[in-house]
Design a protein around this motif. Sequence first.
Motif, PDB file in Angstrom:
ATOM      1  N   ARG A  95      -6.532 -14.783 -12.124  1.00 47.07           N
ATOM      2  CA  ARG A  95      -5.839 -15.633 -13.100  1.00 47.07           C
ATOM      3  C   ARG A  95      -4.579 -14.961 -13.627  1.00 47.07           C
ATOM      4  O   ARG A  95      -3.515 -15.588 -13.705  1.00 47.07           O
ATOM      5  CB  ARG A  95      -6.790 -15.961 -14.247  1.00 47.07           C
ATOM      6  CG  ARG A  95      -6.202 -16.860 -15.340  1.00 47.07           C
ATOM      7  CD  ARG A  95      -7.264 -17.146 -16.404  1.00 47.07           C
ATOM      8  NE  ARG A  95      -6.764 -18.031 -17.432  1.00 47.07           N
ATOM      9  CZ  ARG A  95      -6.123 -17.615 -18.519  1.00 47.07           C
ATOM     10  NH1 ARG A  95      -5.886 -16.316 -18.699  1.00 47.07           N
ATOM     11  NH2 ARG A  95      -5.705 -18.485 -19.430  1.00 47.07           N
ATOM     12  N   MET A 113      -1.494 -23.661 -15.746  1.00 46.01           N
ATOM     13  CA  MET A 113      -2.904 -23.612 -15.383  1.00 46.01           C
ATOM     14  C   MET A 113      -3.283 -24.742 -14.433  1.00 46.01           C
ATOM     15  O   MET A 113      -4.079 -24.546 -13.502  1.00 46.01           O
ATOM     16  CB  MET A 113      -3.776 -23.667 -16.628  1.00 46.01           C
ATOM     17  CG  MET A 113      -3.877 -22.338 -17.365  1.00 46.01           C
ATOM     18  SD  MET A 113      -4.313 -20.913 -16.294  1.00 46.01           S
ATOM     19  CE  MET A 113      -5.867 -21.479 -15.579  1.00 46.01           C
ATOM     20  N   GLU A 117      -4.830 -23.896 -10.819  1.00 41.33           N
ATOM     21  CA  GLU A 117      -6.144 -24.413 -10.415  1.00 41.33           C
ATOM     22  C   GLU A 117      -6.027 -25.264  -9.156  1.00 41.33           C
ATOM     23  O   GLU A 117      -6.880 -25.186  -8.265  1.00 41.33           O
ATOM     24  CB  GLU A 117      -6.754 -25.205 -11.567  1.00 41.33           C
ATOM     25  CG  GLU A 117      -7.191 -24.315 -12.727  1.00 41.33           C
ATOM     26  CD  GLU A 117      -7.567 -25.101 -13.962  1.00 41.33           C
ATOM     27  OE1 GLU A 117      -7.431 -26.353 -13.937  1.00 41.33           O
ATOM     28  OE2 GLU A 117      -7.993 -24.481 -14.959  1.00 41.33           O
ATOM     29  N   ASP A 121      -7.810 -24.299  -5.710  1.00 43.55           N
ATOM     30  CA  ASP A 121      -8.731 -25.284  -5.129  1.00 43.55           C
ATOM     31  C   ASP A 121      -8.451 -25.482  -3.643  1.00 43.55           C
ATOM     32  O   ASP A 121      -9.370 -25.599  -2.826  1.00 43.55           O
ATOM     33  CB  ASP A 121      -8.608 -26.629  -5.853  1.00 43.55           C
ATOM     34  CG  ASP A 121      -9.435 -26.681  -7.137  1.00 43.55           C
ATOM     35  OD1 ASP A 121     -10.391 -25.882  -7.246  1.00 43.55           O
ATOM     36  OD2 ASP A 121      -9.126 -27.499  -8.006  1.00 43.55           O
ATOM     37  N   ARG A 126     -11.103 -21.200  -6.418  1.00 47.88           N
ATOM     38  CA  ARG A 126     -11.194 -21.538  -7.841  1.00 47.88           C
ATOM     39  C   ARG A 126     -12.304 -20.764  -8.544  1.00 47.88           C
ATOM     40  O   ARG A 126     -12.152 -20.340  -9.701  1.00 47.88           O
ATOM     41  CB  ARG A 126     -11.425 -23.048  -7.970  1.00 47.88           C
ATOM     42  CG  ARG A 126     -11.629 -23.561  -9.399  1.00 47.88           C
ATOM     43  CD  ARG A 126     -10.319 -23.751 -10.122  1.00 47.88           C
ATOM     44  NE  ARG A 126     -10.505 -24.427 -11.390  1.00 47.88           N
ATOM     45  CZ  ARG A 126     -10.496 -25.742 -11.548  1.00 47.88           C
ATOM     46  NH1 ARG A 126     -10.300 -26.541 -10.505  1.00 47.88           N
ATOM     47  NH2 ARG A 126     -10.655 -26.283 -12.735  1.00 47.88           N
ATOM     48  N   ILE A 129     -11.462 -17.140 -10.072  1.00 50.55           N
ATOM     49  CA  ILE A 129     -10.261 -17.037 -10.909  1.00 50.55           C
ATOM     50  C   ILE A 129     -10.337 -15.900 -11.930  1.00 50.55           C
ATOM     51  O   ILE A 129      -9.315 -15.316 -12.296  1.00 50.55           O
ATOM     52  CB  ILE A 129      -9.971 -18.392 -11.608  1.00 50.55           C
ATOM     53  CG1 ILE A 129      -8.577 -18.384 -12.231  1.00 50.55           C
ATOM     54  CG2 ILE A 129     -11.049 -18.730 -12.632  1.00 50.55           C
ATOM     55  CD1 ILE A 129      -8.106 -19.749 -12.685  1.00 50.55           C
TER      56      ILE A 129
END
Length: 244
Positions: A95, A113, A117, A121, A126, A129
């Motif tokens: 992240r 964000m 994401e 994905d 995901r 993260i």
Amino acid sequence: MSSGIRIENLTHRYGVKVALNDVSFCVEAGRFCALLGPNGAGKSTLVSLISGLFAAREGRVFIAGHDIAVHPRKALGCMGIVFQSPTLDADLSVRQNMLYYAALHGLSGRMAMLAIEAALDRLGMRDRILEPVNALNGGHRRRMELARALIHRPSVLLLDEPTAGIDMAMRKSITAHVHQLSKNDGISVLWTTHLADEVAPLDDVAILHRGSLVAHGPIESLTREKPLADLFQQLTQEMQDEAA
């Protein structure tokens, strides 16, 4: 405005040594082009010029219609890049790495964000993260680097031997995913490799040898149903024989 990558009469020297000699070719929108060449062919130099690491002194590089020498921010803003050497901060989480890269492209807060994401994905990352990068294996780090390159929705992808050092299953998975990005999203892909099995029959190919472009175009028309590896060997061997 034109899309993809356009290289015009690109020549680059290191002192008296010519690394690239009057190279010109295009990668159109939605095309996957494999850049092939033996060691010392000029692939790394070409990647450095396209990505803006080196400035072109002779010739021009256009990314999505933007001359990288005249409008570098616009050109680089249209391109996602995965370099051969890892460029992740291994001490940070997935992240944190992604947020830093998003900020470089002017994305922050909820918009950042959502983009992160969505990119994770697409690569099946995901659920990782919050993991530190140093806890990921080589294949997942490569997936993450590709996801990071997609955060800002680029129209061009430049990938320099992106499967180097990972296992066969992950190599096939990443190669297949990038082909789908090109086909379904219309992204122009320039993929450097020395592995002919990473190239599909309907792809384009650009073959470099000793700094010169010795072939470029759809594989089908160049190989005429022969293996790509045979064409590659033939062209590079012919140049070696001429130089002997």
